[in-house]
Design a protein around this motif. Structure first.
Motif, PDB file in Angstrom:
ATOM      1  N   GLU A   1       0.743  -1.262   0.017  1.00  0.00           N
ATOM      2  CA  GLU A   1      -0.221   0.042   0.075  1.00  0.00           C
ATOM      3  C   GLU A   1       0.813   1.322   0.050  1.00  0.00           C
ATOM      4  OE1 GLU A   1      -3.269   0.141  -0.654  1.00  0.00           O
ATOM      5  OE2 GLU A   1      -4.033  -1.483  -0.109  1.00  0.00           O
ATOM      6  N   GLU A   2       2.097   1.147  -0.142  1.00  0.00           N
ATOM      7  CA  GLU A   2       3.146   2.157  -0.016  1.00  0.00           C
ATOM      8  C   GLU A   2       2.453   3.462  -1.280  1.00  0.00           C
ATOM      9  OE1 GLU A   2       5.474  -1.291   1.275  1.00  0.00           O
ATOM     10  OE2 GLU A   2       4.191  -0.908  -0.439  1.00  0.00           O
ATOM     11  N   ALA A   3       2.208   2.948  -2.379  1.00  0.00           N
ATOM     12  CA  ALA A   3       1.899   3.964  -3.457  1.00  0.00           C
ATOM     13  C   ALA A   3       0.642   4.599  -3.135  1.00  0.00           C
ATOM     14  CB  ALA A   3       1.629   3.167  -4.875  1.00  0.00           C
ATOM     15  N   THR A   4      -0.365   3.783  -2.432  1.00  0.00           N
ATOM     16  CA  THR A   4      -1.579   4.489  -1.916  1.00  0.00           C
ATOM     17  C   THR A   4      -1.427   5.500  -1.051  1.00  0.00           C
ATOM     18  OG1 THR A   4      -2.817   2.284  -2.335  1.00  0.00           O
ATOM     19  CG2 THR A   4      -3.735   4.080  -1.071  1.00  0.00           C
ATOM     20  N   VAL A   5      -0.310   5.533  -0.054  1.00  0.00           N
ATOM     21  CA  VAL A   5       0.002   6.416   1.001  1.00  0.00           C
ATOM     22  C   VAL A   5       0.702   7.530   0.432  1.00  0.00           C
ATOM     23  CG1 VAL A   5       1.281   6.885   3.172  1.00  0.00           C
ATOM     24  CG2 VAL A   5      -0.197   4.457   2.822  1.00  0.00           C
ATOM     25  N   LEU A   6       1.490   7.298  -0.502  1.00  0.00           N
ATOM     26  CA  LEU A   6       2.380   8.341  -1.423  1.00  0.00           C
ATOM     27  C   LEU A   6       1.353   9.084  -2.086  1.00  0.00           C
ATOM     28  CD1 LEU A   6       5.187   9.385  -1.834  1.00  0.00           C
ATOM     29  CD2 LEU A   6       5.286   7.887  -3.535  1.00  0.00           C
ATOM     30  N   GLU A   7       0.483   8.509  -2.734  1.00  0.00           N
ATOM     31  CA  GLU A   7      -0.424   9.557  -3.863  1.00  0.00           C
ATOM     32  C   GLU A   7      -0.992  10.456  -2.747  1.00  0.00           C
ATOM     33  OE1 GLU A   7      -4.188   9.010  -6.662  1.00  0.00           O
ATOM     34  OE2 GLU A   7      -3.799   7.489  -5.517  1.00  0.00           O
ATOM     35  N   ALA A   8      -1.666   9.599  -1.534  1.00  0.00           N
ATOM     36  CA  ALA A   8      -2.523  10.568  -0.701  1.00  0.00           C
ATOM     37  C   ALA A   8      -1.804  11.957  -0.162  1.00  0.00           C
ATOM     38  CB  ALA A   8      -3.096   9.839   0.583  1.00  0.00           C
ATOM     39  N   LEU A   9      -0.461  11.537   0.224  1.00  0.00           N
ATOM     40  CA  LEU A   9       0.329  12.666   0.569  1.00  0.00           C
ATOM     41  C   LEU A   9       0.572  13.764  -0.473  1.00  0.00           C
ATOM     42  CD1 LEU A   9       2.647  10.536   2.767  1.00  0.00           C
ATOM     43  CD2 LEU A   9       1.421  12.323   3.592  1.00  0.00           C
ATOM     44  N   THR A  10       0.704  13.239  -1.695  1.00  0.00           N
ATOM     45  CA  THR A  10       1.103  14.043  -2.717  1.00  0.00           C
ATOM     46  C   THR A  10      -0.153  15.324  -2.920  1.00  0.00           C
ATOM     47  OG1 THR A  10       0.111  12.945  -4.603  1.00  0.00           O
ATOM     48  CG2 THR A  10       2.417  12.662  -4.121  1.00  0.00           C
ATOM     49  N   HIS A  11      -1.378  14.804  -2.413  1.00  0.00           N
ATOM     50  CA  HIS A  11      -2.433  15.864  -2.418  1.00  0.00           C
ATOM     51  C   HIS A  11      -2.783  16.613  -1.336  1.00  0.00           C
ATOM     52  CE1 HIS A  11      -3.786  14.259  -6.398  1.00  0.00           C
ATOM     53  NE2 HIS A  11      -3.425  13.213  -5.912  1.00  0.00           N
ATOM     54  N   LEU A  12      -2.553  15.698   0.043  1.00  0.00           N
ATOM     55  CA  LEU A  12      -2.644  16.104   1.341  1.00  0.00           C
ATOM     56  C   LEU A  12      -1.722  17.312   1.714  1.00  0.00           C
ATOM     57  CD1 LEU A  12      -4.346  15.751   3.985  1.00  0.00           C
ATOM     58  CD2 LEU A  12      -2.694  14.005   4.453  1.00  0.00           C
ATOM     59  N   ALA A  13      -0.302  17.052   1.480  1.00  0.00           N
ATOM     60  CA  ALA A  13       0.652  18.064   1.821  1.00  0.00           C
ATOM     61  C   ALA A  13       0.363  19.347   1.375  1.00  0.00           C
ATOM     62  CB  ALA A  13       2.059  17.522   1.534  1.00  0.00           C
ATOM     63  N   PRO A  14       0.240  19.642   0.178  1.00  0.00           N
ATOM     64  CA  PRO A  14       0.098  20.919  -0.335  1.00  0.00           C
ATOM     65  C   PRO A  14      -0.984  21.689   0.046  1.00  0.00           C
ATOM     66  CG  PRO A  14       0.872  19.623  -2.382  1.00  0.00           C
ATOM     67  CD  PRO A  14       0.250  18.648  -1.101  1.00  0.00           C
ATOM     68  N   ALA A  15      -2.222  20.960   0.152  1.00  0.00           N
ATOM     69  CA  ALA A  15      -3.424  21.275   0.798  1.00  0.00           C
ATOM     70  C   ALA A  15      -3.006  21.891   2.077  1.00  0.00           C
ATOM     71  CB  ALA A  15      -4.680  20.756   0.447  1.00  0.00           C
ATOM     72  N   SER A  16      -2.578  20.922   2.736  1.00  0.00           N
ATOM     73  CA  SER A  16      -2.423  21.351   4.542  1.00  0.00           C
ATOM     74  C   SER A  16      -1.564  22.606   4.642  1.00  0.00           C
ATOM     75  CB  SER A  16      -1.772  20.162   5.011  1.00  0.00           C
ATOM     76  OG  SER A  16      -2.769  19.084   4.959  1.00  0.00           O
ATOM     77  N   ARG A  17      -0.603  23.002   3.583  1.00  0.00           N
ATOM     78  CA  ARG A  17       0.236  24.126   3.778  1.00  0.00           C
ATOM     79  C   ARG A  17      -0.510  25.294   3.801  1.00  0.00           C
ATOM     80  NH1 ARG A  17       3.926  20.852   0.383  1.00  0.00           N
ATOM     81  NH2 ARG A  17       5.427  19.821   1.718  1.00  0.00           N
ATOM     82  N   GLU A  18      -1.569  25.174   2.980  1.00  0.00           N
ATOM     83  CA  GLU A  18      -2.549  26.261   2.811  1.00  0.00           C
ATOM     84  C   GLU A  18      -3.541  26.811   3.784  1.00  0.00           C
ATOM     85  OE1 GLU A  18      -2.103  28.480   0.066  1.00  0.00           O
ATOM     86  OE2 GLU A  18      -0.312  27.126  -0.457  1.00  0.00           O
TER      87      GLU A  18
END
Length: 97
Positions: A15-32
Protein backbone atom coordinates in the motif's frame (compact mmCIF):
# COMPACT_ATOMS: atom_id res chain seq x y z
CA UNK A 1 2.32 28.30 22.04
CA UNK A 2 2.24 26.50 18.73
CA UNK A 3 1.33 22.81 18.52
CA UNK A 4 3.83 20.45 16.92
CA UNK A 5 2.64 17.13 15.56
CA UNK A 6 5.00 14.33 14.61
CA UNK A 7 3.18 11.48 12.86
CA UNK A 8 4.47 8.09 11.77
CA UNK A 9 2.50 6.18 9.18
CA UNK A 10 3.43 2.59 8.37
CA UNK A 11 1.73 1.35 5.21
CA UNK A 12 0.28 -2.13 4.92
CA UNK A 13 2.31 -4.37 2.60
CA UNK A 14 1.76 -3.25 -0.99
CA UNK A 15 0.00 0.00 0.00
CA UNK A 16 3.02 2.33 -0.20
CA UNK A 17 1.85 3.87 -3.48
CA UNK A 18 -1.62 4.50 -2.04
CA UNK A 19 -0.17 6.42 0.91
CA UNK A 20 2.31 8.28 -1.30
CA UNK A 21 -0.45 9.39 -3.68
CA UNK A 22 -2.57 10.65 -0.78
CA UNK A 23 0.35 12.64 0.61
CA UNK A 24 1.00 14.29 -2.76
CA UNK A 25 -2.45 15.85 -2.45
CA UNK A 26 -2.63 16.25 1.32
CA UNK A 27 0.66 18.04 1.92
CA UNK A 28 0.22 21.04 -0.43
CA UNK A 29 -3.39 21.57 0.64
CA UNK A 30 -2.46 21.35 4.34
CA UNK A 31 0.19 24.03 3.89
CA UNK A 32 -2.56 26.39 2.69
CA UNK A 33 -4.65 26.05 5.86
CA UNK A 34 -4.86 29.35 7.77
CA UNK A 35 -3.65 27.77 11.04
CA UNK A 36 -0.79 25.76 9.54
CA UNK A 37 2.76 27.01 9.99
CA UNK A 38 4.62 24.00 8.55
CA UNK A 39 3.80 20.66 6.96
CA UNK A 40 6.39 18.27 5.58
CA UNK A 41 6.06 14.58 4.73
CA UNK A 42 9.00 12.16 4.52
CA UNK A 43 9.44 8.61 3.24
CA UNK A 44 12.17 6.27 4.44
CA UNK A 45 14.53 5.26 1.60
CA UNK A 46 15.47 2.07 3.46
CA UNK A 47 11.92 1.11 4.44
CA UNK A 48 9.59 2.71 1.86
CA UNK A 49 6.49 1.67 3.78
CA UNK A 50 7.40 4.12 6.57
CA UNK A 51 6.26 7.72 6.26
CA UNK A 52 6.72 10.54 8.73
CA UNK A 53 4.87 13.82 8.76
CA UNK A 54 6.05 16.87 10.69
CA UNK A 55 3.40 19.53 11.24
CA UNK A 56 3.20 22.82 13.16
CA UNK A 57 -0.06 24.65 13.86
CA UNK A 58 -0.73 27.98 15.54
CA UNK A 59 -2.86 26.33 18.26
CA UNK A 60 -4.98 23.31 19.13
CA UNK A 61 -7.98 24.76 17.32
CA UNK A 62 -5.97 24.75 14.08
CA UNK A 63 -5.06 21.08 14.66
CA UNK A 64 -8.73 20.24 15.13
CA UNK A 65 -9.69 22.26 12.04
CA UNK A 66 -7.09 20.37 10.00
CA UNK A 67 -9.09 17.15 10.40
CA UNK A 68 -12.28 18.84 9.14
CA UNK A 69 -10.99 20.16 5.80
CA UNK A 70 -12.08 18.37 2.62
CA UNK A 71 -8.50 17.50 1.68
CA UNK A 72 -7.97 15.71 5.02
CA UNK A 73 -11.29 13.88 4.80
CA UNK A 74 -10.58 12.77 1.23
CA UNK A 75 -6.85 12.03 1.23
CA UNK A 76 -5.99 11.20 4.84
CA UNK A 77 -9.15 9.69 6.32
CA UNK A 78 -10.47 8.37 3.01
CA UNK A 79 -7.35 7.00 1.36
CA UNK A 80 -4.13 6.96 3.41
CA UNK A 81 -5.32 5.95 6.87
CA UNK A 82 -7.24 2.86 5.66
CA UNK A 83 -4.02 1.76 3.89
CA UNK A 84 -1.98 1.93 7.11
CA UNK A 85 -0.82 -0.92 9.27
CA UNK A 86 0.06 1.53 12.04
CA UNK A 87 -0.52 5.23 12.75
CA UNK A 88 1.21 7.01 15.60
CA UNK A 89 0.89 10.70 16.47
CA UNK A 90 2.95 12.58 19.06
CA UNK A 91 1.94 16.10 20.10
CA UNK A 92 4.23 18.75 21.53
CA UNK A 93 4.03 22.45 22.37
CA UNK A 94 6.72 24.88 21.36
CA UNK A 95 8.82 26.47 24.07
CA UNK A 96 8.68 30.19 23.44
CA UNK A 97 11.99 31.32 24.89
Amino acid sequence: MAVVLSATWIAKPGEEATVLEALTHLAPASREEPGNLYYQAYQSPEEPNIFRIFEIYVDQDAVTAHTQYDHFVTWAAGQAIPALEERKRDFFETLDF
